[in-house]
Design a protein around this motif. Structure first.
Motif, PDB file in Angstrom:
ATOM      1  N   GLU A 136       8.128  -0.314  -8.360  1.00  0.00           N
ATOM      2  CA  GLU A 136       6.738  -0.362  -7.898  1.00  0.00           C
ATOM      3  C   GLU A 136       6.369  -1.705  -7.270  1.00  0.00           C
ATOM      4  O   GLU A 136       5.248  -1.859  -6.782  1.00  0.00           O
ATOM      5  CB  GLU A 136       5.773  -0.074  -9.066  1.00  0.00           C
ATOM      6  CG  GLU A 136       6.085   1.168  -9.864  1.00  0.00           C
ATOM      7  CD  GLU A 136       7.050   0.912 -11.032  1.00  0.00           C
ATOM      8  OE1 GLU A 136       7.217   1.812 -11.854  1.00  0.00           O
ATOM      9  OE2 GLU A 136       7.616  -0.208 -11.100  1.00  0.00           O
ATOM     10  N   VAL A 137       7.284  -2.683  -7.269  1.00  0.00           N
ATOM     11  CA  VAL A 137       6.940  -3.998  -6.725  1.00  0.00           C
ATOM     12  C   VAL A 137       6.710  -3.903  -5.222  1.00  0.00           C
ATOM     13  O   VAL A 137       7.101  -2.941  -4.561  1.00  0.00           O
ATOM     14  CB  VAL A 137       8.025  -5.058  -7.042  1.00  0.00           C
ATOM     15  CG1 VAL A 137       8.140  -5.273  -8.548  1.00  0.00           C
ATOM     16  CG2 VAL A 137       9.365  -4.684  -6.425  1.00  0.00           C
ATOM     17  N   ALA A 138       6.072  -4.947  -4.671  1.00  0.00           N
ATOM     18  CA  ALA A 138       5.670  -4.935  -3.260  1.00  0.00           C
ATOM     19  C   ALA A 138       6.835  -5.148  -2.303  1.00  0.00           C
ATOM     20  O   ALA A 138       6.785  -4.730  -1.144  1.00  0.00           O
ATOM     21  CB  ALA A 138       4.608  -6.003  -3.025  1.00  0.00           C
ATOM     22  N   GLY A 139       7.876  -5.814  -2.765  1.00  0.00           N
ATOM     23  CA  GLY A 139       9.009  -6.108  -1.897  1.00  0.00           C
ATOM     24  C   GLY A 139      10.087  -6.859  -2.640  1.00  0.00           C
ATOM     25  O   GLY A 139       9.870  -7.363  -3.756  1.00  0.00           O
ATOM     26  N   VAL A 140      11.258  -6.940  -2.009  1.00  0.00           N
ATOM     27  CA  VAL A 140      12.421  -7.609  -2.597  1.00  0.00           C
ATOM     28  C   VAL A 140      13.088  -8.421  -1.494  1.00  0.00           C
ATOM     29  O   VAL A 140      13.142  -7.985  -0.340  1.00  0.00           O
ATOM     30  CB  VAL A 140      13.436  -6.583  -3.155  1.00  0.00           C
ATOM     31  CG1 VAL A 140      14.574  -7.288  -3.890  1.00  0.00           C
ATOM     32  CG2 VAL A 140      12.747  -5.580  -4.072  1.00  0.00           C
TER      33      VAL A 140
END
Length: 227
Positions: A136-140
Motif C-alpha cells: 500500500e506504500v506510495a512508491g519504492v
C-alpha cells in the motif's frame, strides 16, 4: 512471541507539517547515520512535509565476508544473480523493518503517503519489504540494486496484480560490484510481472551514490508525495 528488534535510526525532520514519510535503507556495511551524513554533505535531501528516516541494520555474520560481522539487512550465500535468496534472514528483517513503517503510521501518516527505498542491498531489502509486506506504500526506489533471478518478490508481484506502487531504479553503467545488467534484468522481470518501473542509467557511475541520481530521486519523490 519474541519482541521485534528496535532498530537504531537517524531522522531528518520535515520543516513544516508532517504529512508524508520516506524510509531510506543504507547499503551493506554502512549505517543510517553514515548514509544520512553523505547525503546531507552532497545534496540536502530535506522537505517541508516529508520526514526522512534512516534505519541502521543490526550487525550480523555476513557470508560473503567469510562470516565477519557487518551491518547488513540480510545474509547472502554469495553476491550473484544465480544464488538462492537467504530467505530466513530476509523474512526476519521484513518483520523488523515493518515496525519502522508502522511507527510512521502511528504518527498519523497513511501508508499511501510513505515511500521506502534504499541503496544497493538496501534497495533489494526495500523491494521485499514493500512488494511482499506493505504494497500500500506510495512508491519504492532502488539505487544500484538487484534481485536474484529466482527472487520470491517476482512471484509476490504476479500474485498481487498490477495495482502495486511504482518502482524507481537508478544504476551506474560502470558498476563493478552490482553490475548494471543485473539492475536492468530486475527491472525487466518486474515489468514482465506487471509492474510500472522507471529505470535510469547513470553513465560512468560505479557502485556509489551521486548527486545526479539524488536529484532525480528527489523529483520522483515529490511527484509521489506532493505537498
Amino acid at each position: 512471541m519474541a519482541a521485534v528488534e528496535k532498530l537504531q535510526r537517524c531522522v531528518v525532520s520535515q520543516t513544516g507539517k508532517h504529512t508524508a514519510s520516506l524510509v531510506f535503507l543504507h547499503g551493506s556495511g554502512d549505517t543510517g547515520q553514515g548514509l544520512r551524513a553523505w547525503i546531507q554533505a552532497t545534496l540536502h535531501l530535506a522537505f517541508p512535509h516529508i520526514r526522512v528516516v534512516y534505519p541502521t541494520a543490526p550487525a550480523r555474520p555476513y557470508t560473503p565476508m567469510k562470516g565477519a560481522l557487518s551491518h547488513v539487512w540480510f545474509d547472502r550465500y554469495k553476491i550473484s544473480q544465480d544464488s538462492p535468496e537467504h530467505l530466513e534472514s530476509i523474512e526476519a528483517m521484513c518483520t523488523t523493518l515493518g515496525s519502522v513503517v508502522q511507527d510512521e503510521v502511528h504518527a498519523g501518516i497513511p501508508k499511501s503517503r510513505i515511500i521506502v527505498g534504499g541503496f544497493s542491498m538496501g534497495g533489494a531489502m526495500a523491494l521485499h519489504l514493500a512488494y511482499r509486506c506493505h504494497p500500500e506504500v506510495a512508491g519504492v526506489f532502488a539505487l544500484s540494486s538487484f534481485l536474484n533471478k529466482d527472487s520470491i518478490v517476482y512471484q509476490a508481484v504476479e500474485n498481487k496484480g498490477v495495482h502495486l506502487p511504482e518502482l524507481f531504479q537508478c544504476h551506474g553503467t560502470a558498476d563493478q560490484l552490482v553490475f548494471h545488467e543485473w539492475g536492468e534484468q530486475t527491472s525487466m522481470l518486474l515489468r514482465k510481472a506487471g509492474m510500472k518501473v522507471t529505470f535510469q542509467s547513470i553513465p560512468g557511475l560505479n557502485h556509489e551514490l551521486s548527486t545526479t541520481e539524488i536529484e532525480l530521486l528527489r523529483s520522483w519523490i515529490l511527484s509521489k508525495l506532493p505537498i
